[in-house]
Design an enzyme around this catalytic site. Sequence first.
Site, PDB file in Angstrom:
ATOM      1  N   LYS A  13       0.847  -1.198   0.000  1.00  0.00           N
ATOM      2  CA  LYS A  13       0.000   0.000   0.000  1.00  0.00           C
ATOM      3  C   LYS A  13       0.878   1.243   0.000  1.00  0.00           C
ATOM      4  O   LYS A  13       1.997   1.236   0.536  1.00  0.00           O
ATOM      5  CB  LYS A  13      -0.966   0.032   1.196  1.00  0.00           C
ATOM      6  CG  LYS A  13      -0.336   0.125   2.591  1.00  0.00           C
ATOM      7  CD  LYS A  13      -0.045   1.524   3.071  1.00  0.00           C
ATOM      8  CE  LYS A  13       0.861   1.505   4.294  1.00  0.00           C
ATOM      9  NZ  LYS A  13       1.399   2.735   4.748  1.00  0.00           N
ATOM     10  N   VAL A 102      10.853  -4.533   3.345  1.00  0.00           N
ATOM     11  CA  VAL A 102      10.585  -4.822   4.763  1.00  0.00           C
ATOM     12  C   VAL A 102      10.788  -3.546   5.580  1.00  0.00           C
ATOM     13  O   VAL A 102      11.775  -2.824   5.372  1.00  0.00           O
ATOM     14  CB  VAL A 102      11.523  -5.939   5.267  1.00  0.00           C
ATOM     15  CG1 VAL A 102      11.328  -6.180   6.762  1.00  0.00           C
ATOM     16  CG2 VAL A 102      11.288  -7.216   4.474  1.00  0.00           C
ATOM     17  N   ALA A 103       9.872  -3.286   6.511  1.00  0.00           N
ATOM     18  CA  ALA A 103       9.914  -2.061   7.333  1.00  0.00           C
ATOM     19  C   ALA A 103      10.104  -0.837   6.442  1.00  0.00           C
ATOM     20  O   ALA A 103      10.869   0.066   6.748  1.00  0.00           O
ATOM     21  CB  ALA A 103      11.009  -2.146   8.395  1.00  0.00           C
ATOM     22  N   GLY A 104       9.375  -0.828   5.310  1.00  0.00           N
ATOM     23  CA  GLY A 104       9.546   0.237   4.323  1.00  0.00           C
ATOM     24  C   GLY A 104       8.419   1.247   4.302  1.00  0.00           C
ATOM     25  O   GLY A 104       8.382   2.125   3.448  1.00  0.00           O
ATOM     26  N   GLY A 105       7.435   1.093   5.215  1.00  0.00           N
ATOM     27  CA  GLY A 105       6.287   2.003   5.191  1.00  0.00           C
ATOM     28  C   GLY A 105       5.292   1.632   4.106  1.00  0.00           C
ATOM     29  O   GLY A 105       4.487   2.450   3.661  1.00  0.00           O
ATOM     30  N   MET A 106       5.338   0.356   3.662  1.00  0.00           N
ATOM     31  CA  MET A 106       4.427  -0.079   2.595  1.00  0.00           C
ATOM     32  C   MET A 106       3.568  -1.257   3.031  1.00  0.00           C
ATOM     33  O   MET A 106       2.939  -1.929   2.213  1.00  0.00           O
ATOM     34  CB  MET A 106       5.223  -0.433   1.342  1.00  0.00           C
ATOM     35  CG  MET A 106       6.094   0.743   0.908  1.00  0.00           C
ATOM     36  SD  MET A 106       6.837   0.536  -0.684  1.00  0.00           S
ATOM     37  CE  MET A 106       5.435   0.852  -1.741  1.00  0.00           C
ATOM     38  N   SER A 110       1.506  -6.573   6.672  1.00  0.00           N
ATOM     39  CA  SER A 110       0.040  -6.602   6.583  1.00  0.00           C
ATOM     40  C   SER A 110      -0.408  -7.314   5.311  1.00  0.00           C
ATOM     41  O   SER A 110      -1.398  -8.070   5.315  1.00  0.00           O
ATOM     42  CB  SER A 110      -0.516  -5.173   6.581  1.00  0.00           C
ATOM     43  OG  SER A 110      -0.075  -4.498   7.734  1.00  0.00           O
ATOM     44  N   ALA A 111       0.320  -7.096   4.219  1.00  0.00           N
ATOM     45  CA  ALA A 111       0.000  -7.794   2.965  1.00  0.00           C
ATOM     46  C   ALA A 111       0.161  -9.298   3.167  1.00  0.00           C
ATOM     47  O   ALA A 111      -0.694 -10.089   2.736  1.00  0.00           O
ATOM     48  CB  ALA A 111       0.917  -7.309   1.845  1.00  0.00           C
ATOM     49  N   ASP A 143      -3.420  -1.977   8.956  1.00  0.00           N
ATOM     50  CA  ASP A 143      -3.362  -1.954   7.487  1.00  0.00           C
ATOM     51  C   ASP A 143      -3.838  -3.255   6.850  1.00  0.00           C
ATOM     52  O   ASP A 143      -3.862  -3.360   5.623  1.00  0.00           O
ATOM     53  CB  ASP A 143      -1.912  -1.704   7.024  1.00  0.00           C
ATOM     54  CG  ASP A 143      -1.428  -0.291   7.335  1.00  0.00           C
ATOM     55  OD1 ASP A 143      -2.263   0.616   7.438  1.00  0.00           O
ATOM     56  OD2 ASP A 143      -0.195  -0.115   7.467  1.00  0.00           O
TER      57      ASP A 143
HETATM   58  P1  ATP Z   1       3.833  -0.939   9.158  1.00  0.00           P
HETATM   59  O1  ATP Z   1       2.909  -1.976   8.563  1.00  0.00           O
HETATM   60  O2  ATP Z   1       3.923  -0.975  10.645  1.00  0.00           O
HETATM   61  O3  ATP Z   1       3.717   0.420   8.543  1.00  0.00           O
HETATM   62  P2  ATP Z   1       6.076  -1.377   7.485  1.00  0.00           P
HETATM   63  O4  ATP Z   1       5.237  -1.414   6.285  1.00  0.00           O
HETATM   64  O5  ATP Z   1       7.042  -0.235   7.605  1.00  0.00           O
HETATM   65  O6  ATP Z   1       5.260  -1.429   8.784  1.00  0.00           O
HETATM   66  P3  ATP Z   1       6.609  -4.227   7.526  1.00  0.00           P
HETATM   67  O7  ATP Z   1       7.403  -4.743   6.371  1.00  0.00           O
HETATM   68  O8  ATP Z   1       5.179  -4.550   7.584  1.00  0.00           O
HETATM   69  O9  ATP Z   1       6.909  -2.678   7.628  1.00  0.00           O
HETATM   70  O10 ATP Z   1       7.358  -4.760   8.860  1.00  0.00           O
HETATM   71  C1  ATP Z   1       7.445  -4.127  10.089  1.00  0.00           C
HETATM   72  C2  ATP Z   1       8.118  -5.099  11.075  1.00  0.00           C
HETATM   73  O11 ATP Z   1       7.243  -6.194  11.318  1.00  0.00           O
HETATM   74  C3  ATP Z   1       9.417  -5.732  10.554  1.00  0.00           C
HETATM   75  O12 ATP Z   1      10.539  -5.003  10.943  1.00  0.00           O
HETATM   76  C4  ATP Z   1       9.399  -7.137  11.143  1.00  0.00           C
HETATM   77  O13 ATP Z   1      10.187  -7.197  12.318  1.00  0.00           O
HETATM   78  C5  ATP Z   1       7.953  -7.407  11.555  1.00  0.00           C
HETATM   79  N1  ATP Z   1       7.294  -8.485  10.740  1.00  0.00           N
HETATM   80  C6  ATP Z   1       6.537  -9.480  11.224  1.00  0.00           C
HETATM   81  N2  ATP Z   1       6.047 -10.251  10.234  1.00  0.00           N
HETATM   82  C7  ATP Z   1       6.500  -9.744   9.087  1.00  0.00           C
HETATM   83  C8  ATP Z   1       6.337 -10.103   7.720  1.00  0.00           C
HETATM   84  N3  ATP Z   1       5.616 -11.154   7.341  1.00  0.00           N
HETATM   85  N4  ATP Z   1       6.928  -9.328   6.788  1.00  0.00           N
HETATM   86  C9  ATP Z   1       7.646  -8.252   7.167  1.00  0.00           C
HETATM   87  N5  ATP Z   1       7.862  -7.885   8.451  1.00  0.00           N
HETATM   88  C10 ATP Z   1       7.291  -8.612   9.412  1.00  0.00           C
END
Ligand code: ATP
Length: 311
Positions: A13, A102-106, A110-111, A143
């Site tokens: 997203k 990962v942890a990219g704000g996307m 949640s996906a 999300d």
């Molecule tokens: P948010 O959804 O909080 O905005 P984001 O999009 O920045 O976060 P995500 O890639 O969803 O980042 O991951 C946030 C953190 O969740 C990661 O640093 C990781 O430790 C944890 N995590 C748990 N399950 C997953 C997964 N399936 N994929 C990615 N990260 C995961």
Amino acid sequence: MSPSWVRASAPAKINLHLGVGPVRPDGFHPLATVYQAIGLLDVVTVSPASAWSVTVAGDDRLALSDVPTDDSNIVVRAAQSLAEHAGVEGAVSIQIEKGIPVAGGMAGGSADAAATLVACDALWQLATPREELLELAAGLGSDVPFALVGGTAIGTGRGEVVVPAMVRGEYWWVVASSSEGLSTPEVYGEFDVLADGGGLGDPDIPDELMAALRAHDLEKLVLALHNDLEPAALRLRPSLSDVLAAGVEESALGALLSGSGPSCLFLCSGREHAEQVAYGLRTADPLSLHSLGRVAVARGPVGGARVDRVG
Ligand code: ATP
């Protein structure tokens, strides 16, 4: 006969508008956001197993080592919440192929949770009503409901109350991920420091943005793109300003931080333009953009989590 495996995918997203209100007593921030699902996908494959397990694969530049492979991975919580809801016993093994930073704000996690819900629903042949899946999704994270719904939608509450929006045409984005993630709670913490307990009203959805989306008016859309978390994320990671500026220098129509960052988004006029901006960023002086990770082109809006194959 029940399937021996199910593969499902779900999109990243972006937030075309992210309005954040003052922190509530329960620790959450009220949001008024406009989500768009874009064609960067994670793929999840589930199969019955004697014990719960998670494996993660994908592009090395997506910080895969930060994804847990134990029960703390959100996909395990997703599968277990559906199992509990439906009275299913037994574990599954879950393979994740990451295409979302990962942890990219996307909202990559949640996906994965949304893809796991639809995959397990098919694996266990539950045909769970949509409303119930959405409720389980909201229990997993703010999300996750949007990752089920996809398209372009307005999100309120903590982002979990999702209503599809009227949008014309397609939008082309360049997504510049970062070599290192940013912690969402840390960015909200910095946001609270900057807000200093005052000056913030209830967030709302700007009419200009919705009008630009209805008309597919890219010039007006550029002016309406907004992210309340951007100042906080830039304070924590000042080098992101250089990435945002570099995309605009490469002729992107507009630049925006994605969610809590650090991924940066560049709106382009079409696919070719987006490829051109992406090429410019990929070949830019690495010293001036040292934190730059993968640069991808993606179209929005795309649909939400769906089952791709059953074997
Ligand atoms: P948010 O959804 O909080 O905005 P984001 O999009 O920045 O976060 P995500 O890639 O969803 O980042 O991951 C946030 C953190 O969740 C990661 O640093 C990781 O430790 C944890 N995590 C748990 N399950 C997953 C997964 N399936 N994929 C990615 N990260 C995961």
